[in-house]
Structure formats: C-alpha cells, structure tokens
Design a protein around this motif. Structure first.
Motif, PDB file in Angstrom:
ATOM      1  N   GLU B 425      18.040  42.880 -23.294  1.00 14.00           N
ATOM      2  CA  GLU B 425      18.641  43.314 -22.034  1.00 14.00           C
ATOM      3  C   GLU B 425      18.294  44.765 -21.685  1.00 14.00           C
ATOM      4  OE1 GLU B 425      20.149  41.703 -19.684  1.00 14.00           O
ATOM      5  OE2 GLU B 425      20.840  43.448 -18.569  1.00 14.00           O
ATOM      6  N   SER B 426      18.226  45.646 -22.677  1.00 20.41           N
ATOM      7  CA  SER B 426      17.964  47.052 -22.301  1.00 20.41           C
ATOM      8  C   SER B 426      16.564  47.221 -21.744  1.00 20.41           C
ATOM      9  CB  SER B 426      18.182  48.002 -23.480  1.00 20.41           C
ATOM     10  OG  SER B 426      18.490  47.306 -24.640  1.00 20.41           O
ATOM     11  N   TRP B 427      15.600  46.519 -22.332  1.00 19.42           N
ATOM     12  CA  TRP B 427      14.252  46.558 -21.760  1.00 19.42           C
ATOM     13  C   TRP B 427      14.258  46.032 -20.334  1.00 19.42           C
ATOM     14  CZ3 TRP B 427      10.021  48.979 -23.165  1.00 19.42           C
ATOM     15  CH2 TRP B 427       9.864  49.360 -24.525  1.00 19.42           C
ATOM     16  N   ALA B 428      15.011  44.966 -20.127  1.00 13.20           N
ATOM     17  CA  ALA B 428      15.034  44.349 -18.798  1.00 13.20           C
ATOM     18  C   ALA B 428      15.639  45.304 -17.777  1.00 13.20           C
ATOM     19  CB  ALA B 428      15.816  43.040 -18.847  1.00 13.20           C
ATOM     20  N   LYS B 429      16.718  45.973 -18.184  1.00  8.14           N
ATOM     21  CA  LYS B 429      17.327  46.939 -17.255  1.00  8.14           C
ATOM     22  C   LYS B 429      16.342  48.056 -16.926  1.00  8.14           C
ATOM     23  CE  LYS B 429      22.188  46.469 -18.333  1.00  8.14           C
ATOM     24  NZ  LYS B 429      23.240  46.902 -19.251  1.00  8.14           N
ATOM     25  N   PHE B 430      15.667  48.526 -17.973  1.00  5.04           N
ATOM     26  CA  PHE B 430      14.685  49.589 -17.762  1.00  5.04           C
ATOM     27  C   PHE B 430      13.605  49.137 -16.781  1.00  5.04           C
ATOM     28  CE2 PHE B 430      10.644  51.584 -19.235  1.00  5.04           C
ATOM     29  CZ  PHE B 430      10.922  52.854 -18.773  1.00  5.04           C
ATOM     30  N   ALA B 431      13.110  47.914 -16.986  1.00  2.00           N
ATOM     31  CA  ALA B 431      12.050  47.401 -16.102  1.00  2.00           C
ATOM     32  C   ALA B 431      12.556  47.278 -14.671  1.00  2.00           C
ATOM     33  CB  ALA B 431      11.554  46.055 -16.614  1.00  2.00           C
ATOM     34  N   ALA B 432      13.807  46.846 -14.513  1.00  2.00           N
ATOM     35  CA  ALA B 432      14.352  46.669 -13.160  1.00  2.00           C
ATOM     36  C   ALA B 432      14.426  48.004 -12.435  1.00  2.00           C
ATOM     37  CB  ALA B 432      15.732  46.028 -13.239  1.00  2.00           C
ATOM     38  N   ILE B 433      14.913  49.014 -13.143  1.00  2.00           N
ATOM     39  CA  ILE B 433      15.032  50.328 -12.493  1.00  2.00           C
ATOM     40  C   ILE B 433      13.652  50.916 -12.223  1.00  2.00           C
ATOM     41  CG2 ILE B 433      15.859  52.690 -12.860  1.00  2.00           C
ATOM     42  CD1 ILE B 433      18.166  51.329 -14.505  1.00  2.00           C
ATOM     43  N   LEU B 434      12.753  50.716 -13.179  1.00  2.00           N
ATOM     44  CA  LEU B 434      11.391  51.221 -13.006  1.00  2.00           C
ATOM     45  C   LEU B 434      10.714  50.557 -11.801  1.00  2.00           C
ATOM     46  CD1 LEU B 434       9.532  53.171 -14.581  1.00  2.00           C
ATOM     47  CD2 LEU B 434       8.472  51.156 -15.592  1.00  2.00           C
ATOM     48  N   MET B 435      10.973  49.265 -11.639  1.00  2.00           N
ATOM     49  CA  MET B 435      10.357  48.536 -10.532  1.00  2.00           C
ATOM     50  C   MET B 435      10.861  49.070  -9.196  1.00  2.00           C
ATOM     51  SD  MET B 435      10.061  44.403 -10.185  1.00  2.00           S
ATOM     52  CE  MET B 435       9.600  44.137 -11.870  1.00  2.00           C
ATOM     53  N   TYR B 436      12.165  49.336  -9.146  1.00  2.00           N
ATOM     54  CA  TYR B 436      12.740  49.865  -7.909  1.00  2.00           C
ATOM     55  C   TYR B 436      12.130  51.225  -7.582  1.00  2.00           C
ATOM     56  CZ  TYR B 436      16.262  51.074  -4.452  1.00  2.00           C
ATOM     57  OH  TYR B 436      16.889  51.420  -3.293  1.00  2.00           O
ATOM     58  N   ALA B 437      12.057  52.079  -8.594  1.00  2.00           N
ATOM     59  CA  ALA B 437      11.513  53.421  -8.379  1.00  2.00           C
ATOM     60  C   ALA B 437      10.037  53.339  -8.007  1.00  2.00           C
ATOM     61  CB  ALA B 437      11.703  54.261  -9.645  1.00  2.00           C
ATOM     62  N   GLY B 438       9.283  52.575  -8.773  1.00  2.00           N
ATOM     63  CA  GLY B 438       7.847  52.454  -8.519  1.00  2.00           C
ATOM     64  C   GLY B 438       7.573  51.878  -7.148  1.00  2.00           C
ATOM     65  N   PHE B 439       8.398  50.917  -6.752  1.00  2.00           N
ATOM     66  CA  PHE B 439       8.186  50.298  -5.455  1.00  2.00           C
ATOM     67  C   PHE B 439       8.347  51.307  -4.329  1.00  2.00           C
ATOM     68  CE2 PHE B 439       9.580  48.497  -1.550  1.00  2.00           C
ATOM     69  CZ  PHE B 439       8.596  47.571  -1.315  1.00  2.00           C
ATOM     70  N   ASN B 440       9.461  52.035  -4.375  1.00  2.00           N
ATOM     71  CA  ASN B 440       9.706  53.006  -3.293  1.00  2.00           C
ATOM     72  C   ASN B 440       8.660  54.110  -3.280  1.00  2.00           C
ATOM     73  OD1 ASN B 440      12.067  52.244  -1.717  1.00  2.00           O
ATOM     74  ND2 ASN B 440      13.073  52.228  -3.701  1.00  2.00           N
ATOM     75  N   MET B 441       8.229  54.501  -4.482  1.00  2.00           N
ATOM     76  CA  MET B 441       7.209  55.537  -4.567  1.00  2.00           C
ATOM     77  C   MET B 441       5.904  55.047  -3.944  1.00  2.00           C
ATOM     78  SD  MET B 441       6.506  57.378  -8.121  1.00  2.00           S
ATOM     79  CE  MET B 441       5.041  58.347  -8.334  1.00  2.00           C
ATOM     80  N   THR B 442       5.632  53.754  -4.079  1.00  2.00           N
ATOM     81  CA  THR B 442       4.393  53.207  -3.534  1.00  2.00           C
ATOM     82  C   THR B 442       4.465  53.069  -2.018  1.00  2.00           C
ATOM     83  OG1 THR B 442       4.230  51.917  -5.551  1.00  2.00           O
ATOM     84  CG2 THR B 442       2.707  51.350  -3.781  1.00  2.00           C
ATOM     85  N   PHE B 443       5.556  52.518  -1.531  1.00  2.00           N
ATOM     86  CA  PHE B 443       5.528  52.060  -0.139  1.00  2.00           C
ATOM     87  C   PHE B 443       6.258  52.977   0.838  1.00  2.00           C
ATOM     88  CE2 PHE B 443       4.447  48.245  -2.515  1.00  2.00           C
ATOM     89  CZ  PHE B 443       3.286  47.898  -1.861  1.00  2.00           C
ATOM     90  N   LEU B 444       7.186  53.799   0.369  1.00  2.00           N
ATOM     91  CA  LEU B 444       7.838  54.700   1.317  1.00  2.00           C
ATOM     92  C   LEU B 444       6.831  55.644   1.976  1.00  2.00           C
ATOM     93  CD1 LEU B 444      10.674  55.027   2.399  1.00  2.00           C
ATOM     94  CD2 LEU B 444      11.032  56.887   0.769  1.00  2.00           C
ATOM     95  N   PRO B 445       5.900  56.249   1.202  1.00  2.00           N
ATOM     96  CA  PRO B 445       4.919  57.142   1.859  1.00  2.00           C
ATOM     97  C   PRO B 445       4.083  56.413   2.903  1.00  2.00           C
ATOM     98  CG  PRO B 445       4.845  57.404  -0.526  1.00  2.00           C
ATOM     99  CD  PRO B 445       5.715  56.223  -0.260  1.00  2.00           C
TER     100      PRO B 445
END
Lengths: 99, 557, 214
Positions: B425-445
């Motif tokens: 579960e901790s890896w999964a939580k980490f991946a979920a948060i990372l995905m959210y951050a990475g996504f916004n970093m990619t597409f917001l600009p």
C-alpha cells in the motif's frame, strides 16, 4: 407442445399471410419505378424515398416481427433510428447552410 | 441462515478458482470465461500503453529544444500520430470497459458470465489482429496523419502507411462494437434475481452507457476510414475538392464517432470513481438517481456536439452556433456528477488508501479538463486557441488526468479481487501522489503555452516557449516513473503479496461476496439482491464505520 | 424438451431467456448496422446536395433493369426467409418447409450476386469506373459512381455473409445436427437477412431512380 393441426393448415396460413406482404412489396417497387419517370422535380425524389420507407416499414414490422416484439427490442430498433436522424440532421445543418 | 453463511464465510468445498482452472496456454487462448478474457485484454492494453508511452517519450525529449535535436520532422510527425492512434484505440477505448468492465460486469450483476462468451473472445482476437495492422504500420515506416486522419491530407498527400493504420482502427472498431453488444445484452438479460435497474452499481450503469456509444458511434468511424482507404486505394474522389468531393464531410463522419468516443473513454472512469469514493468515505453515493440520469444524458447528448471540433473547418456559422450551444449543455450532467462525488464525501469517514487517492485525483483533474472544455465550446475563444497546446492540455486532463487515473484507481481497488493478492500500500500511495504531481507538471504548462499561441504538432517552436516545454518534458519524466512503479509492485505482489480476503475494503457490492479470486462461474451460490449498491450506513445517518452487510445468497447447486 | 437442451448454451439456465437475449443482441447489432449504412447514405446525400445535376445524369446511366429485377429478387428472398423463420417458430412441425425456404433464400441471394456481377461487368464495359477514361463529363458523376461501387460492394459483402450463414443453417438442419424448431440461430440469421434487404430497398431509389424523369 400442442398437437400440430396438420401440415397443410399451418403452412398454408403462413403462406397466405406472407404472400400478401410480398405482393405489397412488389407493388410498391413497381410504383416507385413508375413514379421515377414522372417529372415532378423534388417530389419525384421524395416519392422514391417515401416508398422506400414504406417498404422497409413492411419488412421491419411484419417480416422482422417488430410489430409483435416486446418493448425492449423496439427500443433497440428505435435507438438506431434516433441517432441516425441526429447524424443526418446535424450534418445537414452544416451542408445546407454553407455560404 | 446464520450470519457466517450470509457473509459467505462458510467453508466451501475446495475447487480451483478461475486462475487455476486449467493452466495451459491453450486453456487461456480458447477461454470463454469473461475473467480470463479480461486478463488477456489487460496484458494487451498494458503492452500498447507502454508502446504509446515510448512514442511520446521521444516526442517530449525532442521538445526540450526549440529547434529540435533528436528527430527529423518526419519522424516526429509519425511518432505523435502513432502515440495518438495507439493510446486512443488500443489503450483508452478498451482500457476500463474491456478489462475491469469485462471482469466486473457479470460479477456485479450476479451473473455467471457475459451474454455471449464466444463473441467476447472473438472481440479480443479482433483487437489483436487490429493491433498487428497498426504495429505493422509503425514498423513499415509509420503514418504521419495524426490520429485524426484528416482529409484531404490522409487521402491524397500523405506518403506514409495510412492504409495499414486505418485498417487497424477499422478492425478494432468491430471489436468495440462486439463488446458493446455483449455488455448491453448482459446488462439487460443476466441480472440476478432482485437486481433491479436502480440497484445496479454505478459502474455497471457507466459500462452500459459506454456500450451504447460503442454500438451506435463506432460504425460511423468505420465508414469514415473505409472512405479514406477507398480513396487511397481505388482513387475514388469522395474527399478530393478538385474533383467535386467534400473534405469537410470526413470531419463530420470522423467526429460523429470521435467526440462520443471521448465519453467512451471517460464514462467508465466515472463509473470506477463512483464505486471507490463511497467505499473510502463510508458513505452512500449522493444522488444515485441523478448520477444514473447524468450518465445516460452524457451518453446521449455526446452524440450531438461533434461540430465543436470543426469551428475553423469552414462549416456554416449556423452549424457552429448549434454545436456550440449543445456543447455547453453537456457540461450540465458532467457538473452534476462532480458535485455528487464531492457531496458524497460530506460527513464521510474518509480514508486515503491508494484507490481513493487516484479517485480524488480524477475528480480534480477531470474538473479542470472539463472547465477548460467550456472555453473551447465558446466559438471566439476556440478560434483563438484552435490547434494549440491549450487543446492538447484540455483533452489530456480528461483522458490522462481523468481516465488513466481512474483506470489505476480501479486497478488497485479490484486488484485483490482479480488476483487474490494484496499489493504494498505505501508504494501504491507514493505512486498515486507522484502521478498526480507528474501529471500537473506535464500538462499545466501546456495550457499557458497554448494560450500564448504555441501550435500543436510542430517539432520546432519559438524560443520564448522553451520554459513551458522543459517543464512539460520534465513532468513527463516524473509521470513515466509513476506509471512504471505500479508495473513493478503489482507484478511483485503476484508472487510475494499477502493473501487477500474476500472483501479487503469492506465494500458493498456483489463482486465482494464471492471468493478472491472468484471461481470459474463466479458464484458458488446464486446471489439474491434486496437493496441498493452503496449501503455503507443506515438511511439518513452519517458515515458507517462497521463493515456493511453483504447480499443474500441461495444455493444453486 | 430435448430440442431445447440441445440448443441451450453457456451461460444460460433458461432457454427462453437465451433466445430472447440472442434476438435482443442481434437487434442491437442491427442498430449499429443502421448507423454503418446510414453514414454511407449521409455521404451520398451530401454529395448529391452539392451536385444534383451530375447525380441525375449518373443515375440515368445505370441499368434500371438489373436494379429493378435484383430488388424483386431480394424482396422475394426476404419472403422465403420470413417463411423459414416463422415456420420454425410455429408449434406445427414444419421441418421440410423450413429446409425448402432456407434453400430458396440462399439461392435467391446467390442469384442477386450473379445478376450484380453481370451488372458490374456492363458498368466496366461502359467505363463507369471513376478515374481516367470515365464515361460521363460532369465531375460529380465520378462521385456518384465512386459511392455506387463502394455502397453496392459493402452491401454485397453483407449479403455474401448472409448467404454463408443461411447455407450453413440449411446444411446443419439437413444433416439433422440441430433441431429446427425454435432455433435461435435461425431467428438471428433471418433478422440479419432482412436488414441487408432493407439496405437495398433504400439503395434502389438512390442509385437507379435519379434523373429518370428528365
């Protein structure tokens, strides 16, 4: 299962019913062929389509037994028709009003 | 009946679950078990997901520099086209419906299988055949038309492998239709006793609405591609303006499918989120009936808005006006859904397990994507930002931020049911948060770059846009890690993960009443249903804290 | 009910339900087919709106006899198909009638394809294939014939699939591998056949009748 009332009667009843439909279809075919040669402009075109609609209504309702089918199957048939009309309607909104 | 029996905990005679019921390759390739077909699809779309991802990695690398440094413009065109074609038709369209939907639809309605099991397998083989065409198109030299195959470029000028790519999409369309027919018939004809329409889980409603679109829109895509192929191969003049053809007609046909296809991709995601949020908020879904009506409305109205892709195509002003108006209308049911998800959280006992993190990410990113869609529905703004990165950012917020997040939410939520294993579960939580951050970093600009006028589909750009592109490319790197992580820890869990119980999340819903993994015919006892899908607490109370009751079951053997 | 147990398939417990699901499933598919051919007809409509005179001239160049006779052939095949389906559904045991009607349907379908073949040959001889050396001067006429070849070709593919399905059913019934009575596959095949017929009913006025009165 109820006893068959005899070959001839069961089959004969089906033939009588379906031959009438078939005769109507062929009559409509000849009618649309004839009308196509009458110069009425757009009405000639419309007549061909209207007769096609009538013929397909006969096939849909009687040969495909939509008239006897339950509401679920009618719904499936109508759904296709509704979205077909939407496709024509909205696409022609563009084509007919282009300048 | 005792409580233990009701909870399904009675020791049942040992019998192999669906994964161990036959272990040869042939038993998988000829299976008609919807759960095994779901696994076949999952493997297939995972392959295509990383293939499409690899293509876009090269694209993002190229965009680090304003004048390019890695690819020729030709290769660049082929890579973004391949990315689009693969991601739309070989990942997003089949992703949730054909994996989670295939697996869960019969389980959720208490059925032993889908209505037409052999058709289900046939649909997978069609997908494989179509994938072969498309991968061939890439290996043979690629296709450079973009995923939209716009005429007259695709029909008259492109010298790339349009035929193979279009044929691939044509064939995968029929796989989609077959799946849609199957799911519609299953939902109508195979519901367990007591499973009335308004006791269906919202995921089932979502899959049902999606199937309607698949069945009614996909044939039009088939025709649009058939016409392109006919024009290329047989020299028919259908889209050639010089010979009286009408290239805009292609856009009408193409978007008649491809706009509803957006809802094929996002409705199942809405279904997943509607399952996950009540479970981790321990709340009934807020406004169940309106959620259902909203999904059906989205599926229906989705057919009437395609012209908003064509505001600058030369379509008539009247048509643009009508399509613009209808596009605003469809925001209403979408907004109802967003408000109902957030209202479901109110007075909940919220816990932030990984499926919930992904789902909350979905709600935020889908809302951002949806609101930017309103900009694009408005003709003057659309004319300004047409074919810029604003559009790219908008639809990636819906497709990647929305659908892919929800796909991962569902994958984690039902992973214990599908495999019988628990993931870390901790890896999964980490991946979920990372995905959210990475996504916004990619597409917001990309919203900013697009609004300032950077056009899409060019491999060079003025230096002033470099800051946005570097941010975007760096974000894409983060996103890539976030996508690779689950591949690692989920695979790990298959071998080393702990045994999952029947209902690890204490969720309601029929799929949790059977064993994990389920037996080949899904239920040892025919389920009987006597209440709604989200009874996490008594009516009128706030969030439940105890495990919910499970459905009744009666013996069918 | 040995008939029913021979026809019962996974995942169904109840034959009546299975039969209903099969019928419903094919209707949903036919809804999809409506949109499939509908999109082709939309293409035709748009092109005709843009080139009314060329379409009239091109329509005049088709051979109305082939078209009309083929329509009659297909309408008759729908009659025999409906007879086969209704005879199988009837409680009276009409196996021979079902067999005869299925054979007639398949043969009428074949007759359609053969007549169409003669018509295609004549079209090629008259240079009605779009491209260099096309017989008609108007550019829109090439559009008409482009769509003509495509639509009739797609229809012929559908019809050929129908012939194979009907022929296969005939063979299975003839060899007594499956009971004819209340056979869901027969009902499903019949519905598909009728839809292919309906498509042609619409193609007839659109292909053969334009421009006849001018």
């Amino acid at each position: 299962m109820s006893a068959p009332p005899g070959h001839a009667t069961g089959a004969g009843r089906l033939w009588r019913k379906n031959l009438v439909i078939w005769a109507a279809l062929l009559a409509l075919l000849l009618l649309s062929l004839g009308i196509a040669y009458v110069p009425m402009g757009r009405i000639t075109v419309a007549a061909g389509i209207v007769i096609a609609v009538m013929k397909s209504a006969l096939v849909l309702l009687l040969f495909m037994e939509l008239a006897k089918s339950g509401s679920l199957i009618r719904l499936a048939a109508i759904a296709g028709l509704v979205f077909l009309i939407a496709m024509f309607g909205l696409a022609l909104t563009d084509v007919l009003t282009r300048t | 009946m005792t409580d233990a029996l009701l909870a399904g905990d009675l020791p049942l005679p040992p019998r192999p679950d669906y994964l161990r019921h036959g272990s040869t390759i042939a038993s998988w390739l000829t299976t008609t078990d919807h759960k095994r077909i779901a696994i076949l699809y999952a493997i297939t779309i995972t392959f295509f997901f990383f293939l499409g991802g690899a293509a876009v990695t090269a694209v993002r690398l190229e965009l680090f520099e304003p004048n390019g440094w890695l690819l020729t413009s030709d290769t660049y065109n082929k890579l973004f086209s391949f990315h689009g074609i693969i991601m739309v038709w070989f990942f997003l369209v089949p992703s949730i419906p054909n994996t989670l939907g295939n697996f869960l639809l019969p389980l959720m309605i208490g059925a032993p299988d889908v209505a037409f099991p052999r058709l289900n397998l046939f649909s997978w083989y069609l997908t494989i055949a179509a994938g072969a065409f498309t991968v061939y198109a890439l290996l043979a030299g690629g296709v450079d038309t973009g995923w939209t195959f716009y005429t007259p470029y695709s029909s008259m000028f492109s010298n790339s492998h349009v035929f193979a790519a279009a044929a691939g999409v044509f064939v995968v369309g029929f796989a989609s239709i077959a799946t849609g027919v199957n799911f519609i018939a299953t939902t109508h004809m195979l519901r367990a006793p007591g499973m009335t329409w308004f006791r269906l889980p919202l995921f089932v409603w979502a899959i049902y609405a999606t199937s309607l679109i698949m069945v009614l829109a996909t044939p039009v895509l088939a025709i649009s591609l058939l016409l392109v192929i006919a024009e290329r191969v047989l020299g028919l003049p259908i889209f050639d303006p010089a010979r009286g053809g009408d290239p805009i007609l292609f856009q009408h046909l193409f978007w008649f499918y491809s706009h509803p296809a957006v809802y094929i991709m996002v409705l199942p995601a809405m279904g997943v989120v509607s399952e996950v949020i009540p479970c981790f908020a321990r709340r009934r879904i807020f406004g169940y009936d309106f959620m259902v009506y909203a999904m059906l409305a989205i599926a229906g109205i989705g057919f009437f808005v395609w012209g908003h892709h064509m505001f600058v195509s030369g379509q008539s002003a009247l048509a643009s006006l009508v399509f613009s108006f209808l596009s605003f209308i469809i925001a209403v049911p979408s907004a109802i859904k967003v408000f109902n998800w957030t209202a479901s959280l109110f007075r909940g006992q919220i816990s932030f397990e990984s499926p919930m993190l992904y789902s909350l990410g979905f709600v935020g990113l889908f809302t951002t994507g949806g609101l930017s869609g309103l900009f694009l529905a408005s003709i003057p703004v659309d004319v300004h930002v047409t074919d810029t990165y604003f559009v790219v950012a908008h639809f990636h917020y819906i497709m990647v931020g929305g659908s892919v997040s929800a796909f991962f939410a569902g994958l984690h939520f039902w992973w214990p049911k599908v495999t019988g294993k628990l993931y870390p579960e901790s890896w999964a939580k980490f991946a979920a948060i990372l995905m959210y951050a990475g996504f916004n970093m990619t597409f917001l600009p990309q919203f900013f770059a697009g609004y300032l006028g950077m056009p899409r589909r060019y491999h060079t750009y003025p230096a002033e846009f470099q800051i946005y592109n570097v941010m975007s490319s760096a974000g894409a790197g983060v996103l890539a890690v976030a996508y690779l992580l689950p591949l690692g820890y989920l695979t790990w869990s298959l071998f080393y993960g702990g045994r999952a119980g029947n209902n690890p999340w204490a969720a309601t819903g029929l799929e949790w009443t059977t064993t994990s993994p389920p037996p080949p015919k899904n239920f040892d006892r025919q389920p009987r249903v006597d209440r709604g899908p989200y009874e996490y607490h008594a009516e009128g109370m706030s969030a439940g804290t105890d495990a919910p009751e499970v459905q009744n079951a009666r013996d069918i053997r | 009910m040995s008939d029913e147990s021979a026809l019962l398939r996974e995942p169904w417990f109840d034959f009546g339900r299975q039969r209903e699901a099969g019928k419903f499933g094919i209707w949903v598919f036919l809804g999809s087919e409506m949109l499939f051919f509908g999109a082709l007809l939309l293409t035709y409509t748009v092109c005709r709106i843009e080139h009314p005179d060329a379409f009239a001239a091109a329509g005049r160049a088709t051979n109305i006899w082939y078209g009309t006779i083929n329509t009659a052939v297909l309408l008759t095949s729908s009659l025999t198909m409906a007879m086969a389906s209704q005879a199988a559904a009837s409680p009276a045991r009409l196996r021979r009638l079902v067999l005869a009607c299925l054979l007639a349907t398949a043969l009428l379908g074949l007759a359609f394809v053969v007549i169409k073949g003669f018509e295609y040959k004549e079209d090629i001889d008259k240079h009605l294939v779009p491209g260099a050396g096309f017989a008609l001067p108007q550019p829109g006429a090439q559009l008409f014939y482009g769509l003509y070849w495509l639509v009739t070709g797609v229809h012929a593919v559908h019809l050929s699939i129908g012939i194979v399905l009907v022929g296969r059913l005939f063979w299975e019934f003839y060899r007594r591998e499956l009971p004819t009575q209340a056979n869901p596959e027969l009902e499903i095949t019949a519905l598909y056949w009728h839809l292919v017929d309906i498509v042609w009913i619409f193609l007839y006025p659109l292909i053969y009748l334009p421009g006849r009165s001018s």
